[in-house]
Design a protein around this motif. Structure first.
Motif, mmCIF file in Angstrom:
data_model
loop_
_atom_site.group_PDB
_atom_site.id
_atom_site.type_symbol
_atom_site.label_atom_id
_atom_site.label_comp_id
_atom_site.label_asym_id
_atom_site.label_seq_id
_atom_site.Cartn_x
_atom_site.Cartn_y
_atom_site.Cartn_z
ATOM 1 N N MET A 155 0.844 -1.193 0.000
ATOM 2 C CA MET A 155 0.000 0.000 0.000
ATOM 3 C C MET A 155 0.882 1.247 0.000
ATOM 4 O O MET A 155 1.846 1.326 0.751
ATOM 5 N N ARG A 156 0.542 2.207 -0.859
ATOM 6 C CA ARG A 156 1.276 3.479 -0.909
ATOM 7 C C ARG A 156 0.313 4.621 -0.568
ATOM 8 O O ARG A 156 -0.735 4.770 -1.204
ATOM 9 N N ILE A 157 0.689 5.406 0.433
ATOM 10 C CA ILE A 157 -0.132 6.541 0.833
ATOM 11 C C ILE A 157 0.671 7.818 0.639
ATOM 12 O O ILE A 157 1.770 7.968 1.187
ATOM 13 N N GLU A 171 3.921 7.418 -10.082
ATOM 14 C CA GLU A 171 3.709 6.042 -9.637
ATOM 15 C C GLU A 171 2.334 5.905 -8.985
ATOM 16 O O GLU A 171 1.823 6.849 -8.368
ATOM 17 N N PRO A 172 1.715 4.730 -9.090
ATOM 18 C CA PRO A 172 0.395 4.529 -8.488
ATOM 19 C C PRO A 172 0.432 4.690 -6.966
ATOM 20 O O PRO A 172 1.447 4.420 -6.319
ATOM 21 N N LEU A 216 -10.776 15.103 -8.248
ATOM 22 C CA LEU A 216 -9.720 14.696 -9.176
ATOM 23 C C LEU A 216 -9.381 13.219 -9.080
ATOM 24 O O LEU A 216 -8.949 12.608 -10.056
ATOM 25 N N LEU A 217 -9.541 12.629 -7.888
ATOM 26 C CA LEU A 217 -9.043 11.285 -7.622
ATOM 27 C C LEU A 217 -10.158 10.308 -7.297
ATOM 28 O O LEU A 217 -11.204 10.698 -6.763
ATOM 29 N N GLU A 218 -9.908 9.040 -7.574
ATOM 30 C CA GLU A 218 -10.823 7.985 -7.150
ATOM 31 C C GLU A 218 -10.367 7.349 -5.851
ATOM 32 O O GLU A 218 -11.181 6.789 -5.109
ATOM 33 N N VAL A 219 -9.085 7.434 -5.546
ATOM 34 C CA VAL A 219 -8.596 6.863 -4.285
ATOM 35 C C VAL A 219 -9.106 7.724 -3.124
ATOM 36 O O VAL A 219 -9.444 8.895 -3.303
#
Length: 241
Positions: free
Chosen positions: A1-3, A66-67, A87-90
């Protein structure tokens, strides 16, 4: 996981403090990516700077190649959460809402201790927007600017403890929230002085973001945070290709 943890100001030392505190609570396997805007104010202490920083953060996050799985907006009471959410879905987690929601699970009423008095109105507005203003006993200011907090930690700690104690004694607070990302790392010391739980918004937001990702949840794209309409925006993006 990247935050991704996005500082709202351009002071790298503040980004470093934020990254350190985020890394301390991140679960094994979570990669914290702390970023600093390419442009903007060295500290954010007012509506003009906050709106400017909101654009800078959106520009900075957009440039990440990067994702990543979630974004933490590391500015207390600042603007920009809704724009990032479009802007984001995350998941996008603002440290203001993370701290307030966490505090509301620990006591009936919480107080916020922040930097300058001029920022208290913005914090009140943010709490009202997320529906937690009724749980807020007070918003108190230390009188120290954001960069003073980083430059003189001992003085910052003493001011924070003094205002936290007053919030408990005079305002009826049962929990205290640190109202500035630059205060990251001072929660334990303030808790020892005030005698109540103290919530640091950066760790709270990281933990909440991890939980949302693990549950497979994403930002709704129906209604208020639907993706921006496809149109030409002059001068956007500001940085990069």
């Amino acid at each position: 996981m990247r935050i991704v943890v996005a500082n709202v100001n351009t002071t790298e030392a503040v980004t470093g403090v934020i990254a350190e505190q985020a890394g301390k609570v991140a679960a094994p396997g979570t990669d914290i990516v702390a970023v600093t805007p390419f442009f903007g104010p060295t500290s954010v202490e007012g509506n003009f700077e906050s709106h400017l920083a909101a654009v800078a953060v959106m520009d900075r996050v957009r440039a990440i190649e990067e994702p990543y799985d979630a974004v933490v907006l590391a500015g207390f009471g600042e603007h920009g959460k809704e724009g990032l959410a479009e802007l984001l879905e995350v998941p996008v987690v603002d440290i203001t809402e993370a701290a307030a929601h966490t505090a509301s699970l620990l006591g009936r009423r919480f107080s916020v201790v922040t930097s300058l008095s001029r920022t208290t109105g913005q914090i009140r507005d943010r709490l009202a927007l997320i529906g937690l203003d009724s749980r807020c006993a007070s918003v108190r200011a230390t009188g120290l600017a954001v960069l003073e907090l980083e430059a003189d930690p001992a003085r910052a700690r003493d001011r924070l403890v003094a205002e936290a104690e007053r919030a408990v004694r005079e305002d009826g607070a049962e929990v205290v929230c640190l109202g500035c990302a630059g205060m990251a790392g001072l929660a334990e010391q303030v808790e020892a002085g005030a005698g109540v739980p103290v919530v640091d918004g950066v760790p709270a937001a990281v933990g909440l973001a991890e939980s949302l990702v693990r549950q497979g949840l994403r930002t709704s794209k129906v209604g208020g945070w639907a993706a921006p309409l496809p149109k030409r925006i002059t001068g956007w993006p500001i940085t990069g290709p």
